[in-house]
Design an enzyme around this catalytic site. Structure first.
Site, PDB file in Angstrom:
ATOM      1  N   ASN A 200      -0.298   3.456  -2.427  1.00 36.78           N
ATOM      2  CA  ASN A 200      -0.099   4.811  -2.935  1.00 36.78           C
ATOM      3  C   ASN A 200      -0.279   5.873  -1.855  1.00 36.78           C
ATOM      4  O   ASN A 200       0.356   6.926  -1.908  1.00 36.78           O
ATOM      5  CB  ASN A 200      -1.086   5.080  -4.081  1.00 36.78           C
ATOM      6  CG  ASN A 200      -0.730   4.322  -5.337  1.00 36.78           C
ATOM      7  OD1 ASN A 200       0.344   4.485  -5.883  1.00 36.78           O
ATOM      8  ND2 ASN A 200      -1.634   3.474  -5.791  1.00 36.78           N
TER       9      ASN A 200
ATOM     10  N   ASN B 161      -0.733   4.977   1.897  1.00 38.68           N
ATOM     11  CA  ASN B 161      -0.151   4.544   3.172  1.00 38.68           C
ATOM     12  C   ASN B 161       0.712   3.304   2.990  1.00 38.68           C
ATOM     13  O   ASN B 161       0.488   2.508   2.075  1.00 38.68           O
ATOM     14  CB  ASN B 161      -1.250   4.219   4.192  1.00 38.68           C
ATOM     15  CG  ASN B 161      -2.038   5.443   4.621  1.00 38.68           C
ATOM     16  OD1 ASN B 161      -1.463   6.427   5.074  1.00 38.68           O
ATOM     17  ND2 ASN B 161      -3.347   5.386   4.490  1.00 38.68           N
TER      18      ASN B 161
ATOM     19  N   ASP C 294      -0.993  -5.563  -4.727  1.00 42.60           N
ATOM     20  CA  ASP C 294      -2.061  -5.673  -3.723  1.00 42.60           C
ATOM     21  C   ASP C 294      -3.264  -6.425  -4.277  1.00 42.60           C
ATOM     22  O   ASP C 294      -3.910  -7.201  -3.570  1.00 42.60           O
ATOM     23  CB  ASP C 294      -2.477  -4.286  -3.227  1.00 42.60           C
ATOM     24  CG  ASP C 294      -2.824  -3.314  -4.353  1.00 42.60           C
ATOM     25  OD1 ASP C 294      -2.421  -3.553  -5.510  1.00 42.60           O
ATOM     26  OD2 ASP C 294      -3.484  -2.298  -4.069  1.00 42.60           O
ATOM     27  N   ARG C 295      -3.539  -6.247  -5.567  1.00 41.62           N
ATOM     28  CA  ARG C 295      -4.687  -6.908  -6.186  1.00 41.62           C
ATOM     29  C   ARG C 295      -4.450  -8.422  -6.287  1.00 41.62           C
ATOM     30  O   ARG C 295      -5.363  -9.216  -6.055  1.00 41.62           O
ATOM     31  CB  ARG C 295      -4.967  -6.289  -7.547  1.00 41.62           C
ATOM     32  CG  ARG C 295      -5.220  -4.792  -7.464  1.00 41.62           C
ATOM     33  CD  ARG C 295      -5.348  -4.136  -8.819  1.00 41.62           C
ATOM     34  NE  ARG C 295      -6.656  -4.393  -9.405  1.00 41.62           N
ATOM     35  CZ  ARG C 295      -7.014  -3.933 -10.599  1.00 41.62           C
ATOM     36  NH1 ARG C 295      -6.147  -3.227 -11.331  1.00 41.62           N
ATOM     37  NH2 ARG C 295      -8.218  -4.190 -11.079  1.00 41.62           N
TER      38      ARG C 295
ATOM     39  N   THR D 188      -6.932   4.227  -2.424  1.00 42.13           N
ATOM     40  CA  THR D 188      -6.780   5.478  -3.178  1.00 42.13           C
ATOM     41  C   THR D 188      -7.632   5.416  -4.433  1.00 42.13           C
ATOM     42  O   THR D 188      -8.332   6.370  -4.784  1.00 42.13           O
ATOM     43  CB  THR D 188      -5.306   5.695  -3.546  1.00 42.13           C
ATOM     44  OG1 THR D 188      -4.509   5.613  -2.357  1.00 42.13           O
ATOM     45  CG2 THR D 188      -5.114   7.049  -4.186  1.00 42.13           C
TER      46      THR D 188
ATOM     47  N   THR E  65     -26.350  22.786   0.268  1.00 40.97           N
ATOM     48  CA  THR E  65     -25.228  22.439  -0.603  1.00 40.97           C
ATOM     49  C   THR E  65     -24.439  21.268  -0.039  1.00 40.97           C
ATOM     50  O   THR E  65     -24.064  20.335  -0.762  1.00 40.97           O
ATOM     51  CB  THR E  65     -24.299  23.657  -0.779  1.00 40.97           C
ATOM     52  OG1 THR E  65     -25.017  24.713  -1.422  1.00 40.97           O
ATOM     53  CG2 THR E  65     -23.078  23.304  -1.633  1.00 40.97           C
TER      54      THR E  65
END
Length: 259
Positions: free
Chosen positions: A9, A11, A110-111, A133, A187
């Site tokens: 998603n 690269n 990919d998984r 991502t 912060t």
């Protein structure tokens, strides 16, 4: 030589294999409208810089979770490398592993490639954490069957959402904190602690729950570009395999061509 292409998603990764050896890899931002001509100009320059001959590439395999990117990558293989590419999960490059979930067609390429590569190496139950991502947790049993997993926002997505949806919080660099302190005094440090240690807590908590559900000895494999960011700050990973998806592509190619 084999050109393995993994279009994610964020690269697209191009990798060159000479037999079992991964020679090199490069990344380019994913853009479904990028043409084959644009790809090859960029790719030829990188091949030349690495002393690799473009004419030595005689095979291409493509994996993509961005369907619109597939056409131009296929044209790249056919027009400039004079070969019809294998596409992961299709035709001769079908997965060859059981996808034991309710919607097997929805599992990202990919998984599945990660599962294939991890099972080839470890031959036991595995949890694969892929830091991309999105951050995905995938489970395969000792037979290599995909049993399901978890999808969580990637750490960069979480940081972008935090900054984008607030009026006064600044954009900060994503990095490991200098120490284990979880009480921030500015912060910026409070944001970094929340993002980083909050993510570590999510990883450790989900792995512990998943291992308890599996109930057998299980290897935890980390992959993806951000995996090394966490390695020194948790002992949850058994191994880090930066090129797991690419190795899965190589294995799939070798199986499809009986090499």
């Amino acid at each position: 030589m084999l050109l393995a292409i993994d279009a994610g998603n964020t690269n697209v990764i191009f990798a060159i294999f000479d037999g079992d050896e991964l020679k090199t890899r490069w990344r380019i931002a994913t853009d479904p409208q990028r043409t084959a001509d644009e790809y090859v100009v960029w790719l030829r320059q990188l091949l030349d810089l690495n002393g690799l001959d473009v004419d030595a590439i005689d095979a291409v395999i493509i994996s993509t979770v961005v369907p619109r990117a597939l056409h131009n990558l296929t044209v790249l293989a056919e027009k400039y490398f004079r070969t019809t590419p294998l596409v992961a999960g299709r035709g001769d490059a079908k997965w060859g592993v059981a996808l034991d979930v309710e919607q097997p067609d929805s599992v990202g390429a990919d998984r599945v490639l990660n599962i294939i590569a991890a099972h080839e190496t470890y031959k036991q139950d595995v949890i694969i954490i892929d830091f991309g991502t999105a951050t995905t947790f995938d489970v395969a049993d000792y037979d290599g069957a995909y049993k399901g997993g978890v999808i969580a926002p990637g750490i960069n997505l979480s940081l972008d959402a935090l900054v984008g949806k607030t009026a006064q919080l600044p954009r900060i660099a994503l990095e490991a904190p200098d120490d284990d302190n979880v009480i921030g005094t500015t912060t910026e440090t409070q944001m970094l602690i929340g993002i980083f240690w909050g993510y570590i807590a999510m990883i450790e908590g989900l792995v512990a729950r998943t291992k308890a559900q599996i109930g057998r000895p299980t290897k935890v494999i980390a992959t993806g570009g951000l995996s090394i960011l966490f390695d020194d700050h948790t002992d949850v990973f058994d191994h880090i395999e930066a090129d797991l998806t690419l190795r899965g592509l190589l294995i799939l190619y070798q199986r499809a061509t009986n090499i």
